[in-house]
Design an enzyme around this catalytic site. Sequence first.
Site, short mmCIF file in Angstrom:
data_model
loop_
_atom_site.label_atom_id
_atom_site.label_comp_id
_atom_site.label_asym_id
_atom_site.label_seq_id
_atom_site.Cartn_x
_atom_site.Cartn_y
_atom_site.Cartn_z
N GLY A 51 63.43 25.13 111.42
CA GLY A 51 63.31 24.04 112.38
C GLY A 51 64.02 22.80 111.88
O GLY A 51 63.45 21.72 111.86
N HIS A 52 65.26 22.98 111.43
CA HIS A 52 66.06 21.86 110.95
C HIS A 52 67.55 22.18 111.12
O HIS A 52 67.92 23.31 111.39
CB HIS A 52 65.73 21.53 109.49
CG HIS A 52 66.03 22.65 108.54
ND1 HIS A 52 65.09 23.59 108.19
CD2 HIS A 52 67.16 22.98 107.88
CE1 HIS A 52 65.63 24.45 107.35
NE2 HIS A 52 66.89 24.11 107.15
N GLY A 53 68.36 21.15 110.95
CA GLY A 53 69.80 21.30 111.04
C GLY A 53 70.48 20.79 109.80
O GLY A 53 69.86 20.14 108.97
N ARG A 98 68.73 25.49 113.04
CA ARG A 98 68.22 26.85 112.95
C ARG A 98 66.71 26.86 112.91
O ARG A 98 66.08 25.94 112.39
CB ARG A 98 68.78 27.60 111.75
CG ARG A 98 68.15 27.25 110.42
CD ARG A 98 68.84 26.17 109.61
NE ARG A 98 70.13 26.57 109.11
CZ ARG A 98 71.26 25.91 109.35
NH1 ARG A 98 71.23 24.80 110.06
NH2 ARG A 98 72.39 26.29 108.87
#
Length: 142
Positions: A51-53, A98
């Site tokens: 849950g990050h980019g 993602r």
Amino acid sequence: MSIDNCRIIDLPKIADQRGNLSVIEGGNQIPFDIKRVYYLYDVPGGSARAGHGHKELQQLIVAMSGSFDVIVDDGNGRKKFQLNRSYFGLYIPKGMWREVENFSSGGVCLVLASTEYDPLDYFHDYDEFKKFVNVKNNSLQQ
């Protein structure tokens, strides 16, 4: 970059009666040198991670055991990949968000990364990620 640049890489599989062996070499099977390796395990079945980019980080994600889904997002679209074989790796280029979800019981997620850990490369807020993508896309169009 776009989600179209995310792809499954079929890793070499050397079959032997004693078991199989697969090889991953940076700059050979994957388009970057490997600077960091980490893995997720003991994730409760059905749970989610990530849950990050990232701005610059590239990754190859492999299901070493079990299965899980990886959702990639370029700020304009999303695509889901199911990983369930240790000889398939999902290549994620820089500039992607993602999420890893739907872990099977006993699932192990191996991640090969193009950079050492840098907290300044991360986006933990999706809206901030989208702003970054939009600014980057606008500067490329000019």
